[in-house]
Design an enzyme around this catalytic site. Structure first.
Site, PDB file in Angstrom:
ATOM      1  N   THR A  20       0.916  -1.131   0.000  1.00  0.00           N
ATOM      2  CA  THR A  20       0.000   0.000   0.000  1.00  0.00           C
ATOM      3  C   THR A  20       0.947   1.170   0.000  1.00  0.00           C
ATOM      4  O   THR A  20       2.154   0.972   0.129  1.00  0.00           O
ATOM      5  CB  THR A  20      -0.883  -0.053   1.265  1.00  0.00           C
TER       6      THR A  20
ATOM      7  N   THR B 253      -4.170   2.157  -2.183  1.00  0.00           N
ATOM      8  CA  THR B 253      -3.748   0.762  -2.315  1.00  0.00           C
ATOM      9  C   THR B 253      -4.497   0.033  -3.412  1.00  0.00           C
ATOM     10  O   THR B 253      -5.603   0.423  -3.809  1.00  0.00           O
ATOM     11  CB  THR B 253      -3.961   0.021  -0.979  1.00  0.00           C
TER      12      THR B 253
ATOM     13  N   SER C 283     -11.014  -1.516   6.502  1.00  0.00           N
ATOM     14  CA  SER C 283      -9.617  -1.207   6.189  1.00  0.00           C
ATOM     15  C   SER C 283      -8.841  -0.898   7.467  1.00  0.00           C
ATOM     16  O   SER C 283      -9.428  -0.619   8.515  1.00  0.00           O
ATOM     17  CB  SER C 283      -9.583   0.014   5.268  1.00  0.00           C
ATOM     18  N   SER C 284      -7.522  -0.929   7.337  1.00  0.00           N
ATOM     19  CA  SER C 284      -6.652  -0.486   8.434  1.00  0.00           C
ATOM     20  C   SER C 284      -5.930   0.810   8.090  1.00  0.00           C
ATOM     21  O   SER C 284      -5.157   1.327   8.907  1.00  0.00           O
ATOM     22  CB  SER C 284      -5.587  -1.550   8.728  1.00  0.00           C
TER      23      SER C 284
ATOM     24  N   GLY D  36      -1.021  -3.169   6.012  1.00  0.00           N
ATOM     25  CA  GLY D  36      -2.189  -3.959   6.422  1.00  0.00           C
ATOM     26  C   GLY D  36      -2.509  -3.745   7.886  1.00  0.00           C
ATOM     27  O   GLY D  36      -2.592  -2.601   8.356  1.00  0.00           O
TER      28      GLY D  36
HETATM   29  O1  DON Z   1      -7.164  -1.435   3.591  1.00  0.00           O
HETATM   30  C1  DON Z   1      -6.388  -2.189   4.157  1.00  0.00           C
HETATM   31  O2  DON Z   1      -6.276  -2.261   5.365  1.00  0.00           O
HETATM   32  C2  DON Z   1      -5.473  -3.032   3.314  1.00  0.00           C
HETATM   33  N1  DON Z   1      -6.042  -3.252   2.027  1.00  0.00           N
HETATM   34  C3  DON Z   1      -4.160  -2.328   3.240  1.00  0.00           C
HETATM   35  C4  DON Z   1      -3.160  -3.122   2.487  1.00  0.00           C
HETATM   36  C5  DON Z   1      -1.787  -2.767   2.840  1.00  0.00           C
HETATM   37  O3  DON Z   1      -1.521  -1.937   3.648  1.00  0.00           O
HETATM   38  C6  DON Z   1      -0.720  -3.485   2.175  1.00  0.00           C
HETATM   39  N2  DON Z   1       0.521  -2.990   2.627  1.00  0.00           N
HETATM   40  N3  DON Z   1       1.521  -3.141   2.913  1.00  0.00           N
END
Ligand code: DON
Length: 580
Positions: free
Chosen positions: A392, A410, A463-464, A485
């Site tokens: 992301t 993302t 989401s995070s 994430g």
């Molecule tokens: O919205 C979310 O929480 C995830 N789709 C975020 C994904 C993410 O941060 C991937 N990263 N390293």
């Protein structure tokens, strides 16, 4: 924020010399000295009084700085940077993904835009399950079914319409130019292509573009993306409808349908970003503005900070003792997150009960300063599946008038579902995996979530992502966010506590990070990070430590009282700050 003080003349000499050496080594000027406790090396730091853009790719930060130099404001720069990331950082920058942004205007108004993807109208609760009722492997991550209705193009256009200053075409221009003229593939992109080879080479157009002779594009190769340039040129000229309707929409939907997906032209045409009141969280003299649902940012940050306030007072800084308290507060906050949270517009989320101040105070009071609590006694909800590529990206922009934009976007997994749509040049997201696809089944980030977050047509997956703007005594102080994430909120918390507890922004960003997410009942520790002393103090309290790769990739800006804007790019990535 602290500036380092050294006692001996030799140390003073080193302090003066170090930034110069680092600047020379990096071939730039104005970069700051490395921190003491930075296993990944120093953050890349730059200060300016004219404005600051920090993102995951130097070309994208420069696109934002170029727009500031052309008279653009913070939102113009943020959108130009985000669009450029779709070209030079395809791991996460996107047109067919989604995200959130928090924006502060010079008068102190803070607004939040939700351009998170939605579940297509034809999606169903059981769409990722086989006839045996079990999840079909990779269905929610590597197929066309994984594609949720994209929100980024309408989101960027809406943010610009309300808060931008320059013409839309001017904001899109740097990204279009980077796609048309090309850019030199950085080592990080080459390595990430190699890592995601299996996912990417399943798709013909992705193979053609990123693996032209069968191997991933080598570092230093000039990558031109003419289809993406044409898509951006149309969007620049005609606006977001050139993506959400008409020829582009037909191409995108036909591709997804031809590969077994359910996305429709009506989904694309009907997508709407939503302005939301940002969550406002008080912590001592600070106010943190961040995303409410459908992100868990607001709930996790509010819960953890409220617990910390009871457990140790509203102070910044992170030492071994406070790390234990932080991790315990995280454990308690994530137990609630996964059990109770989902899209509050489509289902009932008992936020009022979860975040009731007296309840949070009681949670904070339940932390034993000497002992870890077992997660089983707090309520089960999470586990982590290791080894999936995550990506992301977060960008931060600040200008001297007190404006700021904190934007996280993302495709979900690294390169989304891996498919580039022929003729459009855009990668597709796999955001459907952020829904709870089956009871008890962890998603890409190990989150085992409740039925509140099950797939519902039109709903946004939980989401995070935690874009945040922090004020102190009403003045802007910090713009911060991260990918990662489930580790995003805890990463933001650590940088926030460090940067407001006396560390320089560069040190706060570079410092080792730890993470607790309730289940599994372990403290995640970066392999290269956390001193033996800290590890020992946590073990002594009964924590089980588990090593993992880097946590997060923070791009942040801090406002200083003298008007300096200092940007820091995380050494865990290859990003950079840029000034106009
Ligand atoms: O919205 C979310 O929480 C995830 N789709 C975020 C994904 C993410 O941060 C991937 N990263 N390293």
């Amino acid at each position: 924020m602290r500036t380092r003080n050294s006692s001996s003349p030799f140390a003073s000499f080193l302090v003066i010399l170090a930034p110069i050496l680092v600047a020379v080594l990096r071939g730039g000027d104005g970069f700051a000295a490395p921190g003491d406790d930075a296993p990944f090396g120093p953050a890349r730091v730059l200060s300016s009084k004219r404005g600051m853009v920090v993102s995951a790719a130097p070309e994208a930060s420069s696109a934002g700085a170029e727009v500031l130099a052309a008279g653009g404001n913070a939102m113009d720069a943020a959108i130009a940077t985000a669009l450029a990331l779709a070209v030079v950082y395809p791991q996460a920058g996107n047109l067919a993904g989604g995200g959130f942004l928090v924006a502060r205007s010079p008068d102190g108004t803070v607004q939040a835009l939700d351009f998170r993807e939605t579940a297509p109208a034809l999606s169903t609760r059981d769409m990722f399950l086989g006839t045996d009722g079990r999840p079909v492997p990779k269905a929610s991550t590597a197929t066309s079914l994984a594609v949720a209705t994209p929100g980024s193009v309408r989101g960027y256009a809406e943010a610009h319409r309300r808060l931008g200053r320059l013409p839309w075409a001017r904001v899109v221009a740097p990204a279009e130019r980077l796609a048309r003229e090309g850019f030199l593939v950085p080592a990080g992109l080459s390595a990430d292509l190699a890592e995601s080879r299996e996912l990417l080479t399943r798709w013909e157009e992705t193979r053609r573009l990123f693996f032209p002779d069968g191997s991933p594009l080598a570092a230093g190769t000039l990558l031109r993306q003419p289809d993406l340039a044409a898509t951006l040129a149309r969007v620049g000229k005609e606006g977001p409808e050139a993506f959400h309707r008409g020829d582009a929409a037909v191409r995108l939907v036909s591709f997804v349908r031809a590969h077994g997906g359910v996305l429709s032209e009506e989904d694309l045409a009907g997508y709407a970003p939503v302005w939301r009141a940002p969550d406002e969280i008080r912590f001592g003299r600070l106010v943190v503005h961040t995303m409410p649902l459908p992100s868990s940012a607001g709930q996790v940050l509010r819960s953890v900070l409220a617990q910390l306030e009871v457990a140790r007072g509203p102070a910044g800084g992170l030492d071994a003792d406070s790390y234990h308290l932080l991790l315990e507060a995280e454990r308690r906050a994530y137990a609630d997150r996964n059990r109770w949270l989902g899209d509050g517009d489509c289902t009932v989320v008992p936020l009022g009960v979860i975040l009731e101040p007296a309840r949070l105070a009681a949670l904070g009071a339940s932390i034993d300063p000497a002992r870890a609590t077992s997660s089983a006694s707090v309520g089960a909800s999470l586990s982590r599946r290791a080894g999936e590529a995550e990506e992301t990206t977060h960008l931060s922009v600040a200008t001297p008038d007190g404006s700021a934009v904190s934007l996280t976007t993302t495709l979900n997994g690294s390169f989304g579902n891996g498919a580039i749509v022929p003729g459009l040049g855009v990668l597709l997201n796999n955001e459907m995996d952020d829904f709870a696809i089956a009871p008890g089944v962890p998603n890409l980030y190990g989150l085992v979530q409740g039925s509140v977050n099950e797939v519902r047509p039109g709903a946004r997956p939980l989401s995070s992502m935690s874009p945040a703007i922090v004020e102190e005594d009403g003045k802007p102080l910090l713009v911060v966010g991260s990918p990662g994430g489930s580790t995003i909120p805890t990463t933001v918390l650590q940088v926030l506590l460090r940067a407001t507890g006396g560390e320089s922004l560069g040190d706060a960003v570079a410092a080792p990070r730890l993470h607790h997410q309730h289940t599994p009942d372990v403290v995640f520790v970066e392999k290269a990070g956390a001193s033996e002393g800290l590890r020992e103090s946590l073990r002594a309290r009964g924590h089980l430590l588990r090593e993992r790769g880097p946590i997060g990739q923070v791009h942040a800006v801090v406002f200083s009282p003298d008007g300096q804007l200092t940007g820091a790019a995380d050494p865990r990535g290859h990003g950079a700050p840029a000034a106009p």
